[in-house]
Write an enzyme that holds these catalytic residues in place. Structure first.
Site, PDB file in Angstrom:
ATOM      1  N   ASP A   1     -43.805 -12.845  23.317  1.00  0.00           N
ATOM      2  CA  ASP A   1     -43.842 -12.794  21.832  1.00  0.00           C
ATOM      3  C   ASP A   1     -42.670 -12.340  21.360  1.00  0.00           C
ATOM      4  O   ASP A   1     -42.231 -10.794  21.052  1.00  0.00           O
ATOM      5  CB  ASP A   1     -45.229 -12.097  21.354  1.00  0.00           C
ATOM      6  CG  ASP A   1     -45.288 -11.871  19.974  1.00  0.00           C
ATOM      7  OD1 ASP A   1     -45.088 -13.152  19.228  1.00  0.00           O
ATOM      8  OD2 ASP A   1     -45.711 -11.026  19.146  1.00  0.00           O
ATOM      9  N   HIS A   2     -41.437 -13.264  21.009  1.00  0.00           N
ATOM     10  CA  HIS A   2     -40.391 -12.949  20.328  1.00  0.00           C
ATOM     11  C   HIS A   2     -40.004 -13.927  19.313  1.00  0.00           C
ATOM     12  O   HIS A   2     -40.458 -14.853  19.595  1.00  0.00           O
ATOM     13  CB  HIS A   2     -39.224 -12.709  21.427  1.00  0.00           C
ATOM     14  CG  HIS A   2     -39.474 -11.534  22.356  1.00  0.00           C
ATOM     15  ND1 HIS A   2     -39.138 -10.245  21.616  1.00  0.00           N
ATOM     16  CD2 HIS A   2     -39.694 -11.232  23.516  1.00  0.00           C
ATOM     17  CE1 HIS A   2     -39.439  -9.414  22.704  1.00  0.00           C
ATOM     18  NE2 HIS A   2     -39.628  -9.990  23.787  1.00  0.00           N
TER      19      HIS A   2
ATOM     20  N   GLY B   1     -44.619   4.317  28.776  1.00  0.00           N
ATOM     21  CA  GLY B   1     -44.210   5.538  28.007  1.00  0.00           C
ATOM     22  C   GLY B   1     -45.385   6.781  28.208  1.00  0.00           C
ATOM     23  O   GLY B   1     -46.387   6.454  28.009  1.00  0.00           O
TER      24      GLY B   1
ATOM     25  N   GLU C   1     -34.470  -5.030  18.515  1.00  0.00           N
ATOM     26  CA  GLU C   1     -34.177  -4.688  17.178  1.00  0.00           C
ATOM     27  C   GLU C   1     -33.579  -5.971  16.414  1.00  0.00           C
ATOM     28  O   GLU C   1     -33.686  -6.227  15.331  1.00  0.00           O
ATOM     29  CB  GLU C   1     -33.144  -3.524  17.172  1.00  0.00           C
ATOM     30  CG  GLU C   1     -32.880  -3.009  15.722  1.00  0.00           C
ATOM     31  CD  GLU C   1     -32.078  -1.968  15.688  1.00  0.00           C
ATOM     32  OE1 GLU C   1     -31.632  -1.295  14.757  1.00  0.00           O
ATOM     33  OE2 GLU C   1     -31.516  -1.195  16.737  1.00  0.00           O
TER      34      GLU C   1
END
Length: 313
Positions: free
Chosen positions: A36-37, A176, A108
Site C-alpha cells: 500500500d503505497h 517498535g 514521507e
C-alpha cells in the site's frame, strides 16, 4: 506453518498481477498480500504504482479461497472510518477472506507528493495508529461510535453492513518495542515482522511483555514474518536471480528503517530454504510471507508444495 505470497505492485500491470495471484492460489499459498503505497518505495519513486485497496478488491473478485490483505495499509492515508468501510467491503467481495493489515506509515515522499499530513514524527504517527485501530475495531464489531480524540472525531458512526467474518482479523505490521508492539498487544489478532529467526525471537519476547501489560494472552496473537526468498536448483542461481531484482528495484545494499538487512533472506534448493524456514517454525510463527516483484518469480511460487513437504519431513 502457513505460506503467504506478497506482491509489490509497482512496475507491474493488472493482467500480470492477476495471473501471478491466481498462480499462487493454484499452487497452494494460503494467503495473498498487496502493498500500500502511492509512489514506488523501491527504486525510482516515479515508477508506475497501483493503489492498494482497489487492487486488493480486484484480487478478491478473481480468487476463491486464499486469505487476502494489505501488507500493510498506511494509516496516514485514510480516516479510520473509511478504512473500516473499505475493509468491510473487501470482506464481502472476498466472501470473508480479508485480514486488515495496518501500519503507521513511513514513506514521507509520497505524503508530500499528494498533500497528505505526515505528522510531527514517527512517534506521532504511531499514536495516531493506536487511536485509529481502537476505533476501527469498534466499528468492525458493530458499535455505533461517538468519539472526540486527539487525532480523530466520530459522531454516531456505524459500519453497516457488518463484515462477513464475525471477527474480522486485524494485523499490525512493525516491530517498535514501545508503541507498535503495545498497539499490537491491545488490539491485533496478528503481527507481522521482518528479520531472521533470532531477531523475530527477540521481538516476540517484547511482544509477550506487552501482552502481559495489556492483560491479553500472548498466544492470542498470531505471528507472521515477511521474507525475501528464492527457490532455485543452486544457491548461485538464487543469488543471481536476486541480483537482477536488486538492480531493477534499487535494492543493492539497502537496509530497513530499523537498520536490518533488506537483502535476500535465503535462496537456493528447496531443502536449504526449508532449513532456514524451520527456524521460524520452531519459534511458533504461524505464517511466512514471501515477497514477489514483477516479473513475478513463478518458479518459487509453483514450488511452495515442495517447501511445505520439506518442512514436514
Amino acid at each position: 506453518m502457513r505460506f503467504g505470497a506478497a506482491f509489490w505492485i509497482n512496475r507491474t500491470s493488472w493482467p500480470a498481477l492477476r495471473e501471478a495471484c491466481l498462480a499462487a492460489e493454484r499452487a497452494g499459498w494460503e494467503s495473498v498480500w498487496i502493498d500500500d503505497h502511492l509512489l514506488a518505495d523501491e527504486g525510482d519513486p516515479t515508477d508506475p504504482k497501483l493503489e492498494g485497496w482497489a487492487t486488493l478488491s480486484a484480487v478478491a473478485s478473481v480468487t476463491s479461497h486464499a486469505r487476502l490483505g494489505l501488507l500493510v495499509a498506511a494509516n496516514t492515508f485514510r480516516n479510520p472510518g473509511l478504512t473500516a468501510k473499505l475493509a468491510t467491503t473487501a470482506d464481502h467481495i472476498s466472501n470473508g477472506r480479508l485480514v486488515l493489515g495496518l501500519g503507521g506509515g513511513w514513506f514521507e515522499r509520497e505524503h508530500d507528493a499528494f498533500g497528505i499530513d505526515f505528522g510531527g514524527g514517527f512517534g506521532e504517527r504511531l499514536d495516531r495508529l493506536e487511536e485509529a485501530v481502537g476505533l476501527i475495531r469498534r466499528l468492525l464489531d458493530g458499535e455505533r461510535v461517538t468519539h472526540e480524540g486527539r487525532y480523530y472525531a466520530m459522531h454516531d458512526a456505524l459500519c453497516e453492513p457488518r463484515p462477513v467474518q464475525p471477527r474480522l482479523p486485524i494485523l499490525i505490521g512493525g516491530s517498535g518495542p514501545i508503541k507498535t508492539l503495545r498497539t499490537t498487544a491491545r488490539h491485533a489478532d496478528q503481527w507481522n515482522g521482518y528479520g531472521p529467526p533470532e531477531r523475530i525471537a527477540a521481538t516476540s519476547e517484547i511482544l509477550r511483555e506487552r501482552c502481559a501489560e495489556a492483560g491479553r494472552p500472548y498466544d492470542a496473537i498470531e505471528r507472521t514474518v515477511t521474507i525475501d526468498a528464492i527457490v532455485r536448483a543452486t544457491e548461485d542461481e538464487a543469488f543471481a536471480a536476486w541480483a537482477d531484482i536488486a538492480r531493477r528495484y534499487g535494492l543493492e545494499g539497502r537496509t530497513g528503517s530499523d537498520g536490518s538487512d533488506r537483502g535476500l533472506s535465503v535462496g537456493g534448493p528447496v531443502t536449504a530454504v526449508a532449513a532456514y524456514l524451520d527456524g521460524y517454525r520452531r519459534l511458533g510463527v504461524a505464517e511466512i510471507i514471501f515477497t514477489f516483484r514483477d516479473p513475478f518469480d513463478l518458479e518459487t511460487i509453483e514450488r511452495v508444495g515442495e517447501l511445505r513437504a520439506a518442512l514436514r519431513s
